[in-house]
Design a protein around this motif. Structure first.
Motif, PDB file in Angstrom:
ATOM      1  N   LEU A  75       5.639 -10.044 -10.803  1.00  0.00           N
ATOM      2  CA  LEU A  75       4.255 -10.313 -10.517  1.00  0.00           C
ATOM      3  C   LEU A  75       3.722  -9.257 -11.652  1.00  0.00           C
ATOM      4  O   LEU A  75       2.346  -8.980 -11.475  1.00  0.00           O
ATOM      5  N   CYS A  77       3.533  -6.181 -12.358  1.00  0.00           N
ATOM      6  CA  CYS A  77       2.737  -4.877 -11.796  1.00  0.00           C
ATOM      7  C   CYS A  77       3.222  -4.010 -12.725  1.00  0.00           C
ATOM      8  O   CYS A  77       2.335  -2.849 -12.681  1.00  0.00           O
ATOM      9  N   GLY A  78       4.113  -3.992 -13.435  1.00  0.00           N
ATOM     10  CA  GLY A  78       4.588  -2.819 -14.329  1.00  0.00           C
ATOM     11  C   GLY A  78       5.431  -1.557 -13.901  1.00  0.00           C
ATOM     12  O   GLY A  78       5.514  -0.628 -14.349  1.00  0.00           O
ATOM     13  N   PRO A 214       5.080 -12.770  -4.100  1.00  0.00           N
ATOM     14  CA  PRO A 214       5.575 -11.622  -3.128  1.00  0.00           C
ATOM     15  C   PRO A 214       6.020 -12.074  -1.816  1.00  0.00           C
ATOM     16  O   PRO A 214       6.577 -11.291  -0.942  1.00  0.00           O
ATOM     17  N   PRO A 239      -2.393 -12.517 -10.871  1.00  0.00           N
ATOM     18  CA  PRO A 239      -2.330 -14.015 -11.219  1.00  0.00           C
ATOM     19  C   PRO A 239      -2.301 -13.998 -12.958  1.00  0.00           C
ATOM     20  O   PRO A 239      -2.473 -12.939 -13.160  1.00  0.00           O
TER      21      PRO A 239
END
Lengths: 258, 502
Positions: A75, A77-78, A214, A239
């Motif tokens: 994703l 997200c880091g 997710p 995205p």
């Protein structure tokens, strides 16, 4: 009318000069990650545990850890980067991410990332100069749709590459799917695909359309477009940045290389 | 309102033992009385353990009132005396089975099987496949009456949903909206959590409201864990929320311009929306605000150089947005298409329980940032932006007023120091507690409700997107309108399908 013209002059020309010039990207953009396994402490699996969607795996056979990141699940997200004690795993500014095959969406030290290839000769003859896509939103969060739509604005002007979105599958050359394909959208996705004349292509945009994002594992969804139709282009992200989507589309048409 | 109920506030947890267990008759009567006295039904949902949990939102008092009641397989419907409950009762039946006897239009909401074992509210066999959209629809009969069915897949790049119009020529008698195509099981999956993927699912409850939903989620978890994020994190969350509002409102005004064929603003705003998304990305790397809010605080701060750069870009965008939007509102042909189209009367808005922009466009001054402030809103006062006609013009104008306010708010927030301590560690959640998070997203209030069990895990997690309240508003706006005005009316609400479908 006069006021509209003045405003038009004031706002100026706003279309990006991409691909001739790469537009400025945010310095904190989390693009393609890199793994420097030499920095991985022995027995460390912090990144694996930090990932909320099991996108990172370790090969059990290797002596030192060499994390393998599945960009189809990632994703971006880091959370893994933040957890990594030695900065071995970093997200870089690289926006080029789209691939032609699902298994190519892998980042690991010693593994070369294979970007998407141009369509075959026959499809290039048919669609190389004009590609019409039917976009089907199939159960995501409308985030990928937002960035797919953005390509149609004056900032990107997708039409200058001969690509546009079609209002009917009968007028389309291919389908672009966002979302994990919910059970409640399965029939609509199948019918849309069937209504597109052959030969046709399918593009999966975003983590949901590639692997469920997710929502992977939920019985309410099918885990991506490939569960229903054959996919020709995978664009990862959650995205993806509009530039990542555009890069993928242009690679498919041979308009961007390297 | 009765003092039988537990009174709490936004982002303040209460022990479940302090939430009264009323009889359903008493709870229903209290809801009817409170709603007629001006409160709003914020939630009427199953707790998964045979009870209904009800939340009354009292905007005037800035209070949230909670009670619960045991429910059997059937109960007398609340909807005839409290229309706001209509969708909550259908949702409750679909998720947990209780039949609302006397509900005027009792049918499934999202087309999924019952979550808990037991009889289906519509008598469907357990092994019977549930086909989405195959439900009874209201039908007008008569000569020259015709039906127009649209969707689930639409002509543009938009989410799926089924719309059915009962028309007499161009005139729409009735519009019925059936959704559920985006249903991906967010609430069901949160039970037993928070799980590692829960936060990511909340970020993706409605992608265009990433900050609104994630903040509401963090607020619930922080209340349940009894921690407070650092003040800097609160300012950063507020900055993110207002940037999200700016991007969406600017985009909506452009889309409205496009729907009446006014190309300049449609083009300008399409690009300008991206400028605000890019400002969000300047803070956190993601144009939609992913990866920024985390329980306990935020991930990224902004040093002075970053704040200066962002302020500079904000001012440039402010100039261009002002020019573009003034052009829109100064064009008589646009006014002719916006004014007196898609009217929702104030009494209809109240009865249906509309929220957010759509409600403020009917002249009601409600805004969770003002009425139920948390974080930065405790120090920074936000006055609700209202306009009274209830038509497309009013919904557009409220957006413009909020764009002006948000530009000012972000400008002020970026003048504050935004680095330093960003996050506090999250302890585990307190057992047997309940907390509500209410955040005014760009469409309206996003409500999250979390309940924990004896082990401190979530036993129930409820998400109420403002769209859940407002889809009925679109149906009301279409009554007696031309069917050709549907796209314009739809855009003036711009509701979320995925936020409703979850």
């Amino acid at each position: 009318m006069k006021v509209a013209l003045f405003e038009r002059l004031s706002q100026g020309h706003q279309t990006s000069r991409y691909p001739a010039v790469l537009p400025a990207l945010p310095d904190r953009l989390r693009g393609r990650p890199t793994v420097d396994a030499a920095k991985c402490p022995p027995q460390c699996r912090v990144c694996v545990d930090a990932c909320g969607v099991q996108a990172i795996a370790l090969d059990p056979m290797t002596e030192r850890p060499n994390p393998r990141v599945d960009l189809g699940k990632c994703l971006f997200c880091g959370d893994c980067e933040e957890a990594c004690p030695t900065a071995a795993l970093r997200f870089g500014p690289e926006h080029r991410l789209a691939t032609s095959r699902r298994e190519h969406l892998t980042v690991q030290q010693g593994h070369e990332y294979a970007l998407a290839e141009q369509l075959g000769a026959e499809l290039m003859r048919l669609y190389g100069r004009s590609l019409k896509l039917r976009v089907v939103s199939a159960g995501g969060c409308n985030g990928c749709e937002v960035d797919v739509n953005v390509l149609g604005t004056i900032g990107w002007d997708l039409g200058r590459f001969g690509i546009s979105y079609a209002a009917s599958p009968r007028h389309a050359d291919g389908m672009l799917v966002c979302g994990p394909v919910t059970r409640n959208m399965e029939l609509a996705v199948r019918k849309t695909w069937q209504a597109i004349p052959d030969p046709k292509i399918c593009i999966a945009v975003g983590a949901c359309a590639i692997a469920g994002g997710p929502f992977a594992g939920h019985p309410e969804q099918l885990g991506g477009a490939a569960a229903v139709v054959p996919v020709d282009l995978f664009v990862p992200g959650c995205p993806p940045h509009p530039l990542t989507i555009l890069d993928g589309l242009l690679r498919l048409l041979g308009k961007v290389r390297g | 309102m009765s003092d039988r109920w537990c009174v709490t506030r936004n982002g303040v947890a209460v022990a479940l033992r302090d939430v009264p267990d009323l009889s359903l008759d008493v709870m229903s009567a209290d809801v009817v009385a409170a709603v007629s006295a001006g409160a709003r039904l914020g939630c009427w949902s199953g707790d998964g353990e045979g009870r209904i949990v009800a939340v009354l939102v009292d905007d005037a008092a800035g209070e949230l009132r909670v009670a619960r009641a045991r429910v059997g397989d059937r109960y007398p419907s609340l909807t005839p005396s409290c229309p706001q409950a209509h969708l909550f009762e259908r949702e409750l039946a679909e998720q947990f089975g209780p039949v609302a006897v006397g509900h005027p239009w009792f049918k499934p909401v999202r087309s999924h099987a019952r979550w808990t074992p037991g009889p289906d509210a519509w008598g469907r066999a357990a092994d019977m496949p549930i086909v989405p959209g195959v439900v009874e629809t209201f039908r007008v009969e008569g000569e020259d009456v015709h039906e127009v069915a649209v969707g689930p897949v639409h002509a543009g790049v938009i989410e799926p949903g089924h719309f059915r119009f009962q028309c007499h020529g161009e005139q729409v008698f009735h519009l019925e909206i059936q959704l559920g195509y985006q249903h991906r099981g967010i609430e069901r999956a949160a039970v037993g959590g928070p799980h590692p993927q829960t936060l990511h699912q909340m970020e993706a409850a409605a992608g265009d409201t990433t900050v609104g939903h994630t903040w509401a989620h963090c607020l619930v978890l922080e209340a349940l864990a009894d921690v407070a994020p650092p003040p800097v994190a609160q300012d950063l969350r507020a900055t993110m929320l207002e940037l999200e509002r700016l991007a969406n409102h600017v985009g909506d005004l452009g889309a409205l311009a496009g729907d009446v064929g006014f190309q300049p603003t449609a083009s300008f705003n399409g690009r300008l929306r991206g400028d605000f998304l890019n400002l969000t990305a300047a803070l956190c790397g993601s144009r939609l605000g992913r990866g920024m809010l985390r329980p306990g605080g935020v991930r990224f701060g902004a040093d002075e150089a970053r704040r200066r750069d962002m302020t500079h870009r904000l001012h440039a965008a402010r100039r261009d947005v002002t020019g573009s939007v003034e052009l829109l509102f100064h064009t008589p042909s646009v006014a002719a298409r916006f004014e007196r189209v898609g009217i929702v009367r104030p009494e209809e808005a109240t009865a249906a329980g509309l929220v957010g922009v759509a409600r403020r466009a009917c002249g009601t001054a409600v805004d969770a940032r003002h009425d139920h402030p948390v974080g930065a809103w405790l120090q920074t006062r936000v006055d609700p932006a209202i306009c009274g006609e209830g038509d497309v013009q009013s919904r557009a104008w409220v957006r413009w007023l909020e764009i002006c306010d948000s530009l000012e708010l972000v400008d002020r927030l970026l003048a504050r120091p935004l680095d330093g301590e960003l996050r506090v560690p999250m302890p585990s959640l307190r057992p047997d507690h309940l907390a509500i998070g209410l955040i005014e997203g760009w469409r309206g209030p996003v409500l999250h409700l979390g309940l924990t069990g004896p082990d401190g895990r979530l036993t129930r997690y409820k998400v109420v997107d403002p769209s859940f309240h407002n889809w009925m508003g679109l149906a009301l706006a279409l009554r007696d309108e031309q069917i050709s005005d549907f796209p314009l009316c739809n855009k003036s609400f711009n509701l979320s399908y995925c936020g409703y479908d979850l």
